[in-house]
Design a protein around this motif. Structure first.
Motif, PDB file in Angstrom:
ATOM      1  N   CYS B 269     -41.988 -16.407-104.564  1.00 48.10           N
ATOM      2  CA  CYS B 269     -41.917 -15.578-105.793  1.00 48.10           C
ATOM      3  C   CYS B 269     -42.657 -14.258-105.562  1.00 48.10           C
ATOM      4  O   CYS B 269     -42.162 -13.182-105.924  1.00 48.10           O
ATOM      5  N   LEU B 272     -40.671 -12.003-103.221  1.00 54.77           N
ATOM      6  CA  LEU B 272     -39.532 -11.412-103.935  1.00 54.77           C
ATOM      7  C   LEU B 272     -40.003 -10.256-104.819  1.00 54.77           C
ATOM      8  O   LEU B 272     -39.375  -9.198-104.881  1.00 54.77           O
ATOM      9  N   TYR B 351     -32.987  -6.468 -98.715  1.00 58.25           N
ATOM     10  CA  TYR B 351     -33.571  -7.359 -99.723  1.00 58.25           C
ATOM     11  C   TYR B 351     -32.513  -8.336-100.241  1.00 58.25           C
ATOM     12  O   TYR B 351     -32.759  -9.529-100.391  1.00 58.25           O
ATOM     13  N   ILE B 355     -32.347 -12.472-100.035  1.00 55.64           N
ATOM     14  CA  ILE B 355     -32.069 -13.388-101.157  1.00 55.64           C
ATOM     15  C   ILE B 355     -30.941 -14.351-100.784  1.00 55.64           C
ATOM     16  O   ILE B 355     -31.010 -15.553-101.062  1.00 55.64           O
ATOM     17  N   LEU B 358     -32.190 -16.899 -98.541  1.00 56.42           N
ATOM     18  CA  LEU B 358     -33.040 -17.823 -99.313  1.00 56.42           C
ATOM     19  C   LEU B 358     -32.184 -18.839-100.059  1.00 56.42           C
ATOM     20  O   LEU B 358     -32.490 -20.033-100.109  1.00 56.42           O
ATOM     21  N   ALA B 374     -33.616 -18.094-106.441  1.00 57.79           N
ATOM     22  CA  ALA B 374     -32.858 -17.163-105.603  1.00 57.79           C
ATOM     23  C   ALA B 374     -31.671 -16.598-106.386  1.00 57.79           C
ATOM     24  O   ALA B 374     -31.358 -15.406-106.265  1.00 57.79           O
ATOM     25  N   ALA B 377     -32.984 -13.953-108.660  1.00 63.86           N
ATOM     26  CA  ALA B 377     -33.319 -12.741-107.896  1.00 63.86           C
ATOM     27  C   ALA B 377     -32.042 -12.022-107.486  1.00 63.86           C
ATOM     28  O   ALA B 377     -31.966 -10.790-107.521  1.00 63.86           O
ATOM     29  N   PHE B 378     -30.997 -12.796-107.127  1.00 63.42           N
ATOM     30  CA  PHE B 378     -29.707 -12.222-106.721  1.00 63.42           C
ATOM     31  C   PHE B 378     -29.109 -11.416-107.882  1.00 63.42           C
ATOM     32  O   PHE B 378     -28.705 -10.268-107.710  1.00 63.42           O
ATOM     33  N   GLN B 381     -31.064  -8.271-108.447  1.00 61.85           N
ATOM     34  CA  GLN B 381     -30.869  -7.261-107.411  1.00 61.85           C
ATOM     35  C   GLN B 381     -29.512  -6.585-107.539  1.00 61.85           C
ATOM     36  O   GLN B 381     -29.400  -5.373-107.383  1.00 61.85           O
TER      37      GLN B 381
END
Lengths: 190, 431
Positions: B269, B272, B351, B355, B358, B374, B377-378, B381
């Motif tokens: 975390c 990220l 980045y 992800i 990950l 993940a 985060a994806f 992003q």
């Protein structure tokens, strides 16, 4: 034998008793320290203006802004510049109106002189010409009606004085209130 | 996994295994019967007991707050000190009657009343004092109770008090680098480990990371390091935590109390977050890197690489994972030192790649929590890239039209990805 096992050999009730005795002693130390100042401290009267906010844990209080909270025109003895949170000792002398005024600021406890008292404070901020200090006596806890009454009197510019007791190292404790030069409240020890 | 979830999982798998003929119906019945019975009554009584203790504690605090002057100071003090003795005394009685959870609740109440006592004395004698000092005093009393009575609930309270104390010192009193936090925190953390109390270990880890991040600016100033050097060291430290966490999990050592996986997830975390912030604010001024920092980074890098290789040996990473993980971390570090580049594609793209790796890694490990992290985060992003590329080029209406299409495509893509992972039957508990 590890620590847990050794500790578990002591009966739980005895361990609880130890916790209770230590916690009660800690609370008694808090009270005793304050009682010692209130009983044996040097008495001064400081001029103040109260306002009424509320503390989440301790209820209503009147916030006290003393005439010595902001000191103008007095340079700290020794000449060094004071920083936020620095501890200082302010020398007080009684004025003509009965309220005590700041006459000097020191970074170390000054030697006692007759007719002079010393109060310990902490720097809140230091401007070019004035220094703002706190003394740990800026809150007067009272029921809501009383706190609001004090605030109203402050707004009406009625002279309010706080009787403060000072320990030998300058720690302050509130011991009473004066309105219009008359003592209206004497803080009981218990 | 909670006991009830475990039991549900075993029961549903058992039906499948019986249907496949791997387990006989009699054996299945015996296995399910062997699972310890949960005691819902206990759980409900515990929850109600703790809620009752919280309400009682709130009642005592409000009593103090009301500044009830009909009783003398001594009377009020005796009343509340007696309440503290009563709560702890009741805890002893409950413990003797083997009502351990209720005893815990009463110990929590006793520790809370100790705090109310501090506030009452401060109120009665008009002690303004420093706000955080009262919480430190309270926390020390609570920690003493934890040492002697081994109370988990009081330890949770102590962590809360330590957080308020340190938070107030840092944010209200401007103590940006607050060292006194560390020894007090260490005592609480050791107690969490000593009591084998995982929830408190989580609190210890999170509170330390919060302290570290809030102190970063001052640590940079004191150490004389540049922003970029600190960023590089921080990325390497977090990479080390990830590797150490997985090693702890794979080693299954008793002393780790099963915290390794959680530590790795927390560290991921953080990584990220750092990567995201790095691409958002590429205004770090690249400074010269000192020999000392290079040496420290090199030592840490060797440790991370050796750790990654051990993870390959223990089949947590495959060789590709080890290479990709090391490569991504190296790029996050190097990026701090690169000047005047098209940051969007050189970091945002990398980045995004991190992800995706990950996501694949988490899916292979059937780590539902990490998959969810993940995916989140994806999505974040992709949205960031969309804002960067479209928002500045098109007028408002076109911006929203294309944005809407992109969001629908993103939602469709995420759903397709989820279905693909589900089809492969390896996304257990990804939610």
């Amino acid at each position: 034998m590890n620590v847990s096992a050794r500790l578990n050999n002591i009966p739980f009730a005895l361990r609880t008793l130890i916790v209770l005795v230590v916690l009660t002693m800690a609370l008694s130390w808090m009270v005793g320290k304050r009682l010692s100042i209130l009983k044996n401290g040097y008495e001064v009267v400081l001029k103040t203006e109260p306002v009424d906010p509320r503390d989440l844990f301790r209820g209503h209080y009147a916030r006290l802004n003393y005439s010595i909270s902001t000191i103008r025109g007095i340079k700290p003895a020794g000449g060094g510049r004071l920083k936020k949170h620095d501890r200082v000792y302010v020398a007080l002398k009684p004025g003509d109106n009965g309220y005590w005024n700041a006459v000097a600021i020191n970074q170390d406890m000054p030697k006692s002189k007759p007719g002079m008292a010393v109060i310990r404070g902490e720097v809140r901020w230091n401007g070019d010409r004035m220094i703002n200090l706190r003394y740990g006596i800026e809150r007067y806890f009272a029921p809501k009606a009383e706190a609001l009454r004090l605030e109203r009197l402050g707004r009406e510019k009625v002279p309010i004085g706080v009787i403060v007791r000072l320990s030998s190292d300058g720690e302050a404790a509130i011991s009473g209130l004066m309105i219009n030069g008359k003592k209206i409240y004497d803080e009981p020890l218990f | 996994m909670s006991y009830d979830s475990y039991k549900r999982l075993v029961t549903s798998d058992m039906k499948r295994w019986v249907a496949m003929g791997w387990v006989t119906p009699d054996n299945a019945e015996a296995i399910i019967a062997d699972l310890p019975q949960s005691k819902p009554g206990n759980k409900i009584a515990t929850i109600i007991g703790i809620l009752g203790a919280i309400l009682l504690a709130a009642g005592v605090v409000l009593f103090v707050s009301a500044n009830w002057q009909e009783i003398s100071k001594l009377g009020r003090m005796l009343l509340i000190i007696s309440a503290m003795w009563g709560a702890f005394g009741f805890a002893v009685w409950l413990k003797k009657s083997t009502h351990d959870y209720m005893s815990e609740a009463m110990m929590g109440l006793g520790a809370a009343i100790f705090g109310a006592n501090i506030m009452l004395i401060a109120q009665m004698y008009h002690i303004e004092g420093r706000f955080p000092d009262a919480f430190l005093f309270w926390a020390v009393g609570a920690l003493l109770a934890v040492v002697l009575l081994q109370s988990r609930l009081v330890l949770v309270l102590a962590f809360g008090l330590i957080a308020i104390w340190a938070g107030s010192e840092i944010f209200d009193y401007g103590q940006k680098l607050f060292w006194p936090f560390l020894p007090v925190w260490a005592v609480a953390a050791v107690l969490a480990w000593w009591l084998s109390f995982r929830f408190a270990i989580h609190l210890a880890f999170l509170s330390f990371m919060a302290w570290l991040f809030t102190s970063l600016e001052q640590l940079i100033e004191i150490s004389g390091l540049g922003e970029t050097e600190t960023g590089a060291l921080l990325v390497m430290f977090i990479a080390g935590l990830i590797v150490a966490g997985y090693l702890m999990q794979a080693g299954n050592w008793k002393w780790t109390l099963g915290f390794g996986g959680a530590m790795a997830n927390y560290a991921i975390c953080c990584l990220l977050l750092i990567g995201f912030v790095e691409q958002l604010g590429h205004n770090f001024l690249p400074d010269n890197i000192s020999i000392m920092v290079v040496a420290v980074l090199a030592i840490m890098a060797v440790m991370v690489i050796v750790g990654s290789l051990r993870l390959v040996k223990r089949k947590v990473f495959n060789p590709g994972d080890a290479m990709l993980f090391s490569g991504f971390c190296a790029w996050f570090i190097l990026f701090f030192f690169v000047k005047d580049i098209n940051h969007l594609w050189l970091l945002a793209g990398v980045y995004l790649g991190f992800i995706i790796w990950l996501l694949i890694f988490a899916q292979r490990r059937s780590d539902g929590l990490l998959v969810a992290l993940a995916l989140l985060a994806f999505a974040g992003q992709v949205l960031y890239i969309y804002m960067e590329t479209l928002g500045t080029l098109l007028d408002t209406s076109l911006f929203f039209l294309l944005g809407g299409v992109l969001l629908v495509v993103l939602a469709f893509g995420l759903e397709m990805l989820r279905r693909y992972l589900e089809r492969n039957g390896r996304l257990e508990g990804a939610g």
